[in-house]
Scaffold this motif. Structure first.
Motif, mmCIF file in Angstrom:
data_model
loop_
_atom_site.group_PDB
_atom_site.id
_atom_site.type_symbol
_atom_site.label_atom_id
_atom_site.label_comp_id
_atom_site.label_asym_id
_atom_site.label_seq_id
_atom_site.Cartn_x
_atom_site.Cartn_y
_atom_site.Cartn_z
ATOM 1 N N MET A 1 0.840 -1.185 0.000
ATOM 2 C CA MET A 1 0.000 0.000 0.000
ATOM 3 C C MET A 1 0.883 1.246 0.000
ATOM 4 N N LYS A 2 0.518 2.200 -0.823
ATOM 5 C CA LYS A 2 1.237 3.466 -0.901
ATOM 6 C C LYS A 2 0.901 4.304 0.325
ATOM 7 N N ARG A 3 1.937 4.732 1.015
ATOM 8 C CA ARG A 3 1.779 5.547 2.217
ATOM 9 C C ARG A 3 1.985 7.013 1.890
ATOM 10 N N THR A 4 1.345 7.866 2.673
ATOM 11 C CA THR A 4 1.602 9.288 2.578
ATOM 12 C C THR A 4 3.086 9.526 2.870
ATOM 13 N N GLU A 5 3.637 10.560 2.306
ATOM 14 C CA GLU A 5 5.068 10.854 2.461
ATOM 15 C C GLU A 5 5.476 10.926 3.930
ATOM 16 N N ALA A 6 4.598 11.453 4.787
ATOM 17 C CA ALA A 6 4.922 11.591 6.210
ATOM 18 C C ALA A 6 5.223 10.247 6.864
ATOM 19 N N LEU A 7 4.582 9.190 6.411
ATOM 20 C CA LEU A 7 4.734 7.866 7.018
ATOM 21 C C LEU A 7 5.629 6.934 6.215
ATOM 22 N N ALA A 8 6.087 7.378 5.059
ATOM 23 C CA ALA A 8 6.843 6.491 4.166
ATOM 24 C C ALA A 8 8.105 5.935 4.819
ATOM 25 N N GLY A 9 8.848 6.763 5.531
ATOM 26 C CA GLY A 9 10.078 6.295 6.175
ATOM 27 C C GLY A 9 9.804 5.251 7.241
ATOM 28 N N LEU A 10 8.805 5.507 8.079
ATOM 29 C CA LEU A 10 8.450 4.526 9.103
ATOM 30 C C LEU A 10 7.983 3.225 8.467
ATOM 31 N N SER A 11 7.220 3.346 7.394
ATOM 32 C CA SER A 11 6.720 2.154 6.708
ATOM 33 C C SER A 11 7.867 1.349 6.098
ATOM 34 N N ARG A 12 8.858 2.030 5.540
ATOM 35 C CA ARG A 12 10.029 1.316 4.993
ATOM 36 C C ARG A 12 10.774 0.578 6.104
ATOM 37 N N GLU A 13 10.868 1.186 7.270
ATOM 38 C CA GLU A 13 11.526 0.527 8.398
ATOM 39 C C GLU A 13 10.769 -0.727 8.825
ATOM 40 N N HIS A 14 9.462 -0.729 8.614
ATOM 41 C CA HIS A 14 8.672 -1.915 8.952
ATOM 42 C C HIS A 14 9.088 -3.124 8.122
ATOM 43 N N HIS A 15 9.520 -2.893 6.906
ATOM 44 C CA HIS A 15 9.987 -4.020 6.087
ATOM 45 C C HIS A 15 11.168 -4.707 6.761
ATOM 46 N N GLY A 16 12.116 -3.924 7.228
ATOM 47 C CA GLY A 16 13.266 -4.492 7.928
ATOM 48 C C GLY A 16 12.855 -5.225 9.191
ATOM 49 N N ALA A 17 11.846 -4.713 9.881
ATOM 50 C CA ALA A 17 11.362 -5.377 11.097
ATOM 51 C C ALA A 17 10.724 -6.720 10.757
ATOM 52 N N LEU A 18 9.988 -6.773 9.656
ATOM 53 C CA LEU A 18 9.386 -8.050 9.252
ATOM 54 C C LEU A 18 10.445 -9.066 8.851
ATOM 55 N N LEU A 117 -5.664 12.751 10.150
ATOM 56 C CA LEU A 117 -4.859 13.970 10.132
ATOM 57 C C LEU A 117 -5.097 14.759 8.846
ATOM 58 N N LYS A 118 -5.214 16.049 9.019
ATOM 59 C CA LYS A 118 -5.368 16.946 7.879
ATOM 60 C C LYS A 118 -4.034 17.051 7.158
ATOM 61 N N PRO A 119 -4.048 17.431 5.887
ATOM 62 C CA PRO A 119 -2.796 17.510 5.119
ATOM 63 C C PRO A 119 -1.714 18.348 5.782
ATOM 64 N N GLU A 120 -2.073 19.460 6.414
ATOM 65 C CA GLU A 120 -1.059 20.294 7.063
ATOM 66 C C GLU A 120 -0.450 19.578 8.273
ATOM 67 N N SER A 121 -1.253 18.812 8.994
ATOM 68 C CA SER A 121 -0.726 18.037 10.123
ATOM 69 C C SER A 121 0.177 16.910 9.637
ATOM 70 N N LEU A 122 -0.193 16.273 8.532
ATOM 71 C CA LEU A 122 0.663 15.230 7.959
ATOM 72 C C LEU A 122 2.004 15.810 7.529
ATOM 73 N N ARG A 123 1.988 17.003 6.925
ATOM 74 C CA ARG A 123 3.245 17.653 6.529
ATOM 75 C C ARG A 123 4.103 17.956 7.757
ATOM 76 N N GLU A 124 3.476 18.497 8.793
ATOM 77 C CA GLU A 124 4.214 18.812 10.022
ATOM 78 C C GLU A 124 4.787 17.538 10.652
ATOM 79 N N LEU A 125 3.997 16.481 10.688
ATOM 80 C CA LEU A 125 4.472 15.198 11.212
ATOM 81 C C LEU A 125 5.672 14.715 10.409
ATOM 82 N N GLY A 126 5.563 14.771 9.096
ATOM 83 C CA GLY A 126 6.678 14.350 8.243
ATOM 84 C C GLY A 126 7.934 15.153 8.516
ATOM 85 N N GLN A 127 7.795 16.453 8.707
ATOM 86 C CA GLN A 127 8.960 17.289 9.001
ATOM 87 C C GLN A 127 9.584 16.904 10.341
#
Length: 133
Positions: A1-18, A117-127
């Motif tokens: 599943m394609k993740r929002t940019e804010a969560l993409a890094g965490l999601s990639r780390e999940h692959h290593g955890a699996l 989360l609203k788009p602005e909150s997702l951007r802030e989270l990603g930052q």
């Protein structure tokens, strides 16, 4: 599943955890390897989620998901410590807990974050997440 940019890094780390969970199940990861990888990879991931992701989620009204996440992180910390102390059964339990936790985050937690989360909150989270890595 394609993740929002804010969560993409965490999601990639999940692959290593699996992959780690699979190696544990196959008997291909030693307790010493787990200790090193936990300290280097998993605990920093947990801390980033706890410091940044979960407060955003709580402010969006999903405190129960945030609490479940913290509880699972704490349980894996407890299991990792038990492995380090020589508890042979804890390694297999850790692998199962890790696999199930990643599934929960990908299938429920991250879906909720993207929905609530609203788009602005997702951007802030990603930052915040990018700045912390």
């Amino acid at each position: 599943m394609k993740r929002t940019e804010a969560l993409a890094g965490l999601s990639r780390e999940h692959h290593g955890a699996l992959v780690m969970a699979q190696r544990i199940a196959a008997g291909a990861l030693s307790p010493a390897d787990l200790g090193r990888r936990f300290d280097r990879e998993l605990n920093p991931h947990f801390l980033a989620e706890e410091r940044f992701l979960l407060p955003f989620l709580e402010r969006a009204g999903a405190a129960a998901l945030a609490e479940r996440t913290r509880h699972e992180h704490d349980e894996m910390r407890r299991l990792a410590a038990a492995v380090e102390e020589g508890d042979a059964d804890a390694l297999a339990s850790f692998g199962i807990a890790l696999r199930e936790h990643v599934r929960f985050e990908e299938r429920e937690l991250f879906v909720a974050v993207e929905a609530l989360l609203k788009p602005e909150s997702l951007r802030e989270l990603g930052q915040c997440l990018t700045a912390s890595s």
